[in-house]
Design a protein around this motif. Structure first.
Motif, PDB file in Angstrom:
ATOM      1  N   VAL A  38      -0.466  -6.874 -12.241  1.00  0.00           N
ATOM      2  CA  VAL A  38      -1.870  -6.870 -11.857  1.00  0.00           C
ATOM      3  C   VAL A  38      -2.039  -6.108 -10.550  1.00  0.00           C
ATOM      4  O   VAL A  38      -1.405  -6.445  -9.542  1.00  0.00           O
ATOM      5  N   LYS A  39      -2.891  -5.082 -10.583  1.00  0.00           N
ATOM      6  CA  LYS A  39      -3.298  -4.430  -9.338  1.00  0.00           C
ATOM      7  C   LYS A  39      -4.383  -5.304  -8.739  1.00  0.00           C
ATOM      8  O   LYS A  39      -5.500  -5.357  -9.214  1.00  0.00           O
ATOM      9  N   VAL A  40      -4.037  -6.034  -7.664  1.00  0.00           N
ATOM     10  CA  VAL A  40      -4.983  -6.990  -7.098  1.00  0.00           C
ATOM     11  C   VAL A  40      -5.955  -6.288  -6.159  1.00  0.00           C
ATOM     12  O   VAL A  40      -5.817  -5.108  -5.844  1.00  0.00           O
ATOM     13  N   ALA A  41      -6.957  -7.041  -5.715  1.00  0.00           N
ATOM     14  CA  ALA A  41      -8.034  -6.469  -4.914  1.00  0.00           C
ATOM     15  C   ALA A  41      -7.533  -6.000  -3.552  1.00  0.00           C
ATOM     16  O   ALA A  41      -6.759  -6.698  -2.893  1.00  0.00           O
ATOM     17  N   MET A  42      -7.987  -4.814  -3.164  1.00  0.00           N
ATOM     18  CA  MET A  42      -7.771  -4.288  -1.819  1.00  0.00           C
ATOM     19  C   MET A  42      -9.067  -3.633  -1.362  1.00  0.00           C
ATOM     20  O   MET A  42      -9.747  -2.961  -2.143  1.00  0.00           O
ATOM     21  N   TYR A  43      -9.405  -3.834  -0.107  1.00  0.00           N
ATOM     22  CA  TYR A  43     -10.642  -3.266   0.422  1.00  0.00           C
ATOM     23  C   TYR A  43     -10.491  -1.758   0.555  1.00  0.00           C
ATOM     24  O   TYR A  43      -9.595  -1.266   1.231  1.00  0.00           O
ATOM     25  N   GLU A  44     -11.389  -0.993  -0.107  1.00  0.00           N
ATOM     26  CA  GLU A  44     -11.227   0.458  -0.166  1.00  0.00           C
ATOM     27  C   GLU A  44     -11.899   1.188   0.994  1.00  0.00           C
ATOM     28  O   GLU A  44     -11.443   2.254   1.413  1.00  0.00           O
ATOM     29  N   HIS A  45     -13.043   0.674   1.499  1.00  0.00           N
ATOM     30  CA  HIS A  45     -13.782   1.344   2.582  1.00  0.00           C
ATOM     31  C   HIS A  45     -14.190   2.753   2.169  1.00  0.00           C
ATOM     32  O   HIS A  45     -14.089   3.709   2.941  1.00  0.00           O
ATOM     33  N   LEU A  46     -14.689   2.878   0.934  1.00  0.00           N
ATOM     34  CA  LEU A  46     -15.025   4.191   0.373  1.00  0.00           C
ATOM     35  C   LEU A  46     -16.516   4.363   0.102  1.00  0.00           C
ATOM     36  O   LEU A  46     -16.958   5.476  -0.191  1.00  0.00           O
ATOM     37  N   ALA A  47     -17.300   3.295   0.170  1.00  0.00           N
ATOM     38  CA  ALA A  47     -18.720   3.400  -0.141  1.00  0.00           C
ATOM     39  C   ALA A  47     -19.459   4.106   0.989  1.00  0.00           C
ATOM     40  O   ALA A  47     -18.905   4.362   2.067  1.00  0.00           O
ATOM     41  N   SER A  48     -20.737   4.424   0.754  1.00  0.00           N
ATOM     42  CA  SER A  48     -21.541   5.039   1.805  1.00  0.00           C
ATOM     43  C   SER A  48     -21.735   4.044   2.940  1.00  0.00           C
ATOM     44  O   SER A  48     -21.611   2.829   2.754  1.00  0.00           O
ATOM     45  N   PHE A  49     -22.045   4.576   4.125  1.00  0.00           N
ATOM     46  CA  PHE A  49     -22.159   3.713   5.301  1.00  0.00           C
ATOM     47  C   PHE A  49     -23.308   2.729   5.124  1.00  0.00           C
ATOM     48  O   PHE A  49     -24.378   3.076   4.647  1.00  0.00           O
ATOM     49  N   LEU A  50     -23.086   1.471   5.511  1.00  0.00           N
ATOM     50  CA  LEU A  50     -23.981   0.336   5.321  1.00  0.00           C
ATOM     51  C   LEU A  50     -24.126  -0.057   3.857  1.00  0.00           C
ATOM     52  O   LEU A  50     -25.107  -0.679   3.459  1.00  0.00           O
ATOM     53  N   LEU A 368      -3.933 -19.259 -16.157  1.00  0.00           N
ATOM     54  CA  LEU A 368      -2.695 -18.586 -15.790  1.00  0.00           C
ATOM     55  C   LEU A 368      -2.631 -18.444 -14.274  1.00  0.00           C
ATOM     56  O   LEU A 368      -3.654 -18.262 -13.612  1.00  0.00           O
ATOM     57  N   ILE A 369      -1.412 -18.534 -13.742  1.00  0.00           N
ATOM     58  CA  ILE A 369      -1.209 -18.388 -12.304  1.00  0.00           C
ATOM     59  C   ILE A 369      -0.832 -16.946 -12.000  1.00  0.00           C
ATOM     60  O   ILE A 369       0.160 -16.417 -12.514  1.00  0.00           O
ATOM     61  N   LEU A 370      -1.650 -16.316 -11.160  1.00  0.00           N
ATOM     62  CA  LEU A 370      -1.391 -14.968 -10.676  1.00  0.00           C
ATOM     63  C   LEU A 370      -0.852 -15.087  -9.262  1.00  0.00           C
ATOM     64  O   LEU A 370      -1.545 -15.578  -8.364  1.00  0.00           O
ATOM     65  N   LEU A 371       0.390 -14.678  -9.050  1.00  0.00           N
ATOM     66  CA  LEU A 371       1.061 -14.810  -7.760  1.00  0.00           C
ATOM     67  C   LEU A 371       1.007 -13.477  -7.027  1.00  0.00           C
ATOM     68  O   LEU A 371       1.421 -12.439  -7.555  1.00  0.00           O
ATOM     69  N   THR A 372       0.500 -13.500  -5.795  1.00  0.00           N
ATOM     70  CA  THR A 372       0.358 -12.282  -4.995  1.00  0.00           C
ATOM     71  C   THR A 372       0.924 -12.513  -3.606  1.00  0.00           C
ATOM     72  O   THR A 372       0.551 -13.471  -2.942  1.00  0.00           O
ATOM     73  N   GLY A 373       1.804 -11.635  -3.192  1.00  0.00           N
ATOM     74  CA  GLY A 373       2.320 -11.738  -1.836  1.00  0.00           C
ATOM     75  C   GLY A 373       3.786 -11.386  -1.736  1.00  0.00           C
ATOM     76  O   GLY A 373       4.651 -12.165  -2.145  1.00  0.00           O
ATOM     77  N   GLY A 374       4.087 -10.200  -1.225  1.00  0.00           N
ATOM     78  CA  GLY A 374       5.465  -9.823  -0.945  1.00  0.00           C
ATOM     79  C   GLY A 374       6.316  -9.491  -2.147  1.00  0.00           C
ATOM     80  O   GLY A 374       7.543  -9.455  -2.038  1.00  0.00           O
ATOM     81  N   LEU A 393       1.776 -11.191 -12.121  1.00  0.00           N
ATOM     82  CA  LEU A 393       2.361 -10.737 -10.864  1.00  0.00           C
ATOM     83  C   LEU A 393       1.394  -9.784 -10.159  1.00  0.00           C
ATOM     84  O   LEU A 393       1.067  -8.719 -10.686  1.00  0.00           O
ATOM     85  N   GLY A 394       0.937 -10.181  -8.977  1.00  0.00           N
ATOM     86  CA  GLY A 394      -0.046  -9.398  -8.248  1.00  0.00           C
ATOM     87  C   GLY A 394       0.600  -8.426  -7.279  1.00  0.00           C
ATOM     88  O   GLY A 394       1.416  -8.815  -6.448  1.00  0.00           O
ATOM     89  N   ILE A 395       0.202  -7.162  -7.371  1.00  0.00           N
ATOM     90  CA  ILE A 395       0.718  -6.113  -6.483  1.00  0.00           C
ATOM     91  C   ILE A 395      -0.468  -5.503  -5.749  1.00  0.00           C
ATOM     92  O   ILE A 395      -1.397  -4.980  -6.371  1.00  0.00           O
ATOM     93  N   GLY A 396      -0.452  -5.557  -4.422  1.00  0.00           N
ATOM     94  CA  GLY A 396      -1.515  -4.981  -3.615  1.00  0.00           C
ATOM     95  C   GLY A 396      -1.090  -3.666  -2.994  1.00  0.00           C
ATOM     96  O   GLY A 396      -1.315  -2.593  -3.540  1.00  0.00           O
ATOM     97  N   ARG A 397      -0.441  -3.754  -1.849  1.00  0.00           N
ATOM     98  CA  ARG A 397      -0.050  -2.540  -1.133  1.00  0.00           C
ATOM     99  C   ARG A 397       0.906  -1.681  -1.948  1.00  0.00           C
ATOM    100  O   ARG A 397       0.867  -0.450  -1.875  1.00  0.00           O
ATOM    101  N   GLY A 398       1.750  -2.325  -2.752  1.00  0.00           N
ATOM    102  CA  GLY A 398       2.671  -1.562  -3.592  1.00  0.00           C
ATOM    103  C   GLY A 398       1.954  -0.701  -4.607  1.00  0.00           C
ATOM    104  O   GLY A 398       2.460   0.345  -5.015  1.00  0.00           O
ATOM    105  N   SER A 399       0.757  -1.106  -5.027  1.00  0.00           N
ATOM    106  CA  SER A 399       0.001  -0.311  -5.991  1.00  0.00           C
ATOM    107  C   SER A 399      -0.581   0.942  -5.355  1.00  0.00           C
ATOM    108  O   SER A 399      -0.951   1.881  -6.059  1.00  0.00           O
ATOM    109  N   VAL A 400      -0.653   0.962  -4.029  1.00  0.00           N
ATOM    110  CA  VAL A 400      -1.164   2.139  -3.329  1.00  0.00           C
ATOM    111  C   VAL A 400      -0.055   3.157  -3.105  1.00  0.00           C
ATOM    112  O   VAL A 400      -0.197   4.338  -3.432  1.00  0.00           O
ATOM    113  N   VAL A 401       1.070   2.709  -2.557  1.00  0.00           N
ATOM    114  CA  VAL A 401       2.166   3.645  -2.293  1.00  0.00           C
ATOM    115  C   VAL A 401       2.913   4.016  -3.567  1.00  0.00           C
ATOM    116  O   VAL A 401       3.615   5.031  -3.605  1.00  0.00           O
TER     117      VAL A 401
END
Length: 525
Positions: A38-50, A368-374, A393-401
């Motif tokens: 699972v590619k879990v949620a990560m804040y993208e900061h990509l939308a228009s300002f405000l 179902l249990i989704l485990l995220t962290g490390g 299995l939740g992958i956050g930062r690993g899904s980016v790199v």
């Protein structure tokens, strides 16, 4: 049996068994997840300002993940109201959930995750079986001034009128930055709470209309504020769960907080199709109130956490419970006599194990249990499933790199001895800039101390910039390579000094925010 059938049966027996990570699993609502990644949620900061709807940057980013057969892809947090943002570039739901014009950007985002949009250099889309989940959020009192979507110094809404970081010791600089960036919140009236419930339900209805397979309610905190090193509730739902932010004595008190969750989930289930996925994100470390590793206090924390989890499961309405909040440890750590790990990390590993054990001892369908962290290595992923600490299995930062992690994992599992403990990709090393060691910068640094701004840590900034680079890599059609040479201050600058809307005013506001951050903030983890 015919010779052809004998040959077919022999061929099936000779085929290697599919690794557990790539075996499908069915959710209680009936949706099939093609694998456990699972590619879990990560804040993208990509939308228009405000704040604004998904744009081309989001579509290119999620189209890249769509190429690699993730089981589930969860969006970054999408705010249900435009006047409660986090860092100013949040995706925001439209006020009208019925307008086709407002709905189309979200339909485009769902199509991107499903592989239904043509990629760069291709004439036809390549659909996949990935489930698209929209994460819905309301930041509550952690919606800041200036970039929170409200007029300056108009207070955000929260369960109680308790300021962020209340009761914590702080430096003068921290207190000053805090008073400027955050208002004392306004206690929500019952009508405000009704509006929030309707906002979450309306968001789920929009998600279904847009083609998403489900939603996730963000109810996890565990973020450190500029005011203290203590964990603070990150979003409105978790603020109702925490006695740090909720001192109400009515039906929305801490003791009754899950009743509000149940109200939201029940209405979403009644307003959407039977196969629509409902997920809740919890944070295991939210239940640790001290830094002590005392066994008795840890046990009490576990009891409360498990009570909440079982209560949610007993509703029979939720398909996935995401547990985050620590670095997952291999099972041999849990049986070791030397429990030298930090309590947050120890609790996280133990809690994931106990959660699945208790759920599977009950009759009937359970979430179902989704485990995220490390979960950074093939060995940790395999251990979590093999020891029944997780279903997903939740992958956050690993899904980016490593956006093609499912493909990379398939290859590495064929030679587990070599790759078992090797991270999929290295993480950035963001040390303190050398210039900080010299006057006058060292004097300024010593004066302001380490002031943590919510969500704007250096590490987070680096991954936000990496996601933008990942979206741009779709344009260049080159295999993505993160920029490990980007430093901490460079990451903060690149995160803030960037625009999508083309307006000079927006750019000036971003630069102004950056200058404040540069003077008041430097967080490195």
């Amino acid at each position: 049996m015919s010779p052809e059938q004998n040959l077919s049966l022999a061929s099936e027996k000779n085929q290697p068994e599919e690794p557990a990570i790539f075996q499908p699993i069915t959710l209680p609502c009936g949706q099939l997840v093609q694998n456990r990644l699972v590619k879990v949620a990560m804040y993208e900061h990509l939308a228009s300002f405000l704040g604004g709807p998904p744009n081309e940057h989001h579509l290119r980013l999620y189209s890249e993940w769509a190429k690699h057969d993730w089981g589930i892809v969860v969006t970054g947090n999408i705010q249900i109201f435009e006047d409660h943002l986090t860092l100013g570039r949040d995706i925001v739901l439209p006020r009208s959930h019925l307008s086709e014009e407002d709905l189309q950007p979200f339909r485009n985002l769902a199509d991107s995750i499903h592989g239904l949009r043509s990629g760069v250099g291709t004439s036809t889309p390549v659909p996949n079986k990935t489930l698209a989940i929209m994460q819905l959020n309301h930041p509550g009192r952690q919606s800041s001034n200036f970039i929170g979507g409200r007029p300056p110094f108009r207070a955000p809404l929260a369960p109680s009128s308790i300021p962020l970081g209340s009761g914590s010791s702080s430096s003068f600089a921290s207190a000053l930055v805090h008073s400027v960036m955050f208002q004392i919140p306004k206690e929500m009236a019952e009508s405000d709470i009704d509006d929030v419930v309707e906002g979450f339900v309306g968001g789920a209805i929009l998600a279904q209309k847009a083609g998403f397979d489900g939603i996730q309610l963000h109810a996890a905190h565990g973020l450190r504020t500029i005011f203290s090193q203590q964990l603070e509730p990150l979003d409105l739902l978790s603020q109702f769960l925490s006695n740090k932010s909720n001192v109400r004595t009515d039906q929305y008190s801490v003791d009754n907080a899950l009743d509000m969750f149940h109200r939201i989930v029940k209405q979403i289930r009644q307003s959407t199709e039977d196969i629509f996925v409902i997920s809740i994100k919890l944070n295991a470390s939210d239940y640790i109130h001290t830094e002590s590793s005392n066994a008795e206090s840890l046990s009490e924390a576990e009891k409360l956490a498990l009570k909440h989890l079982i209560t949610i499961a007993d509703w029979g309405l939720v398909d996935i419970i995401e547990i985050s909040g620590g670095d997952y440890e291999k099972p041999d750590f849990m049986t070791s006599q030397n429990r030298s790990k930090p309590p947050r990390q120890a609790f996280f590993s133990h809690f994931s194990h106990q959660s699945l054990k208790m759920l599977h001892s009950r009759e009937g369908p359970v979430p179902l249990i989704l485990l995220t962290g490390g979960l950074r290595t093939p060995g940790l992923l395999c251990s979590a499933l093999a020891c029944r600490h997780a279903d997903l299995l939740g992958i956050g930062r690993g899904s980016v790199v490593c956006p093609d992690l499912p493909s990379v994992l398939r290859e590495r599992l064929q030679d587990s001895r070599r790759w078992d403990d090797i991270p999929f990709q290295p993480e950035p090393y963001l040390n303190m800039p050398w210039i900080i060691a010299y006057p006058p910068f060292s004097w300024i640094w010593n004066a302001i101390g380490k002031v943590n701004l919510i969500g704007a840590g250096v590490t987070m900034a680096w991954y936000i910039v990496a996601m933008r680079q990942l979206a741009d890599s779709v344009i260049s059609r080159e295999r993505f390579k993160p920029n490990y040479h980007l430093g901490g201050l460079q990451s903060i600058f690149c995160m803030w000094a960037w625009r999508t809307d083309g307006t000079k005013l927006g750019f000036q506001l971003i630069v102004s925010c950056f200058l404040v951050l540069l003077l008041a903030v430097y967080l490195y983890r």
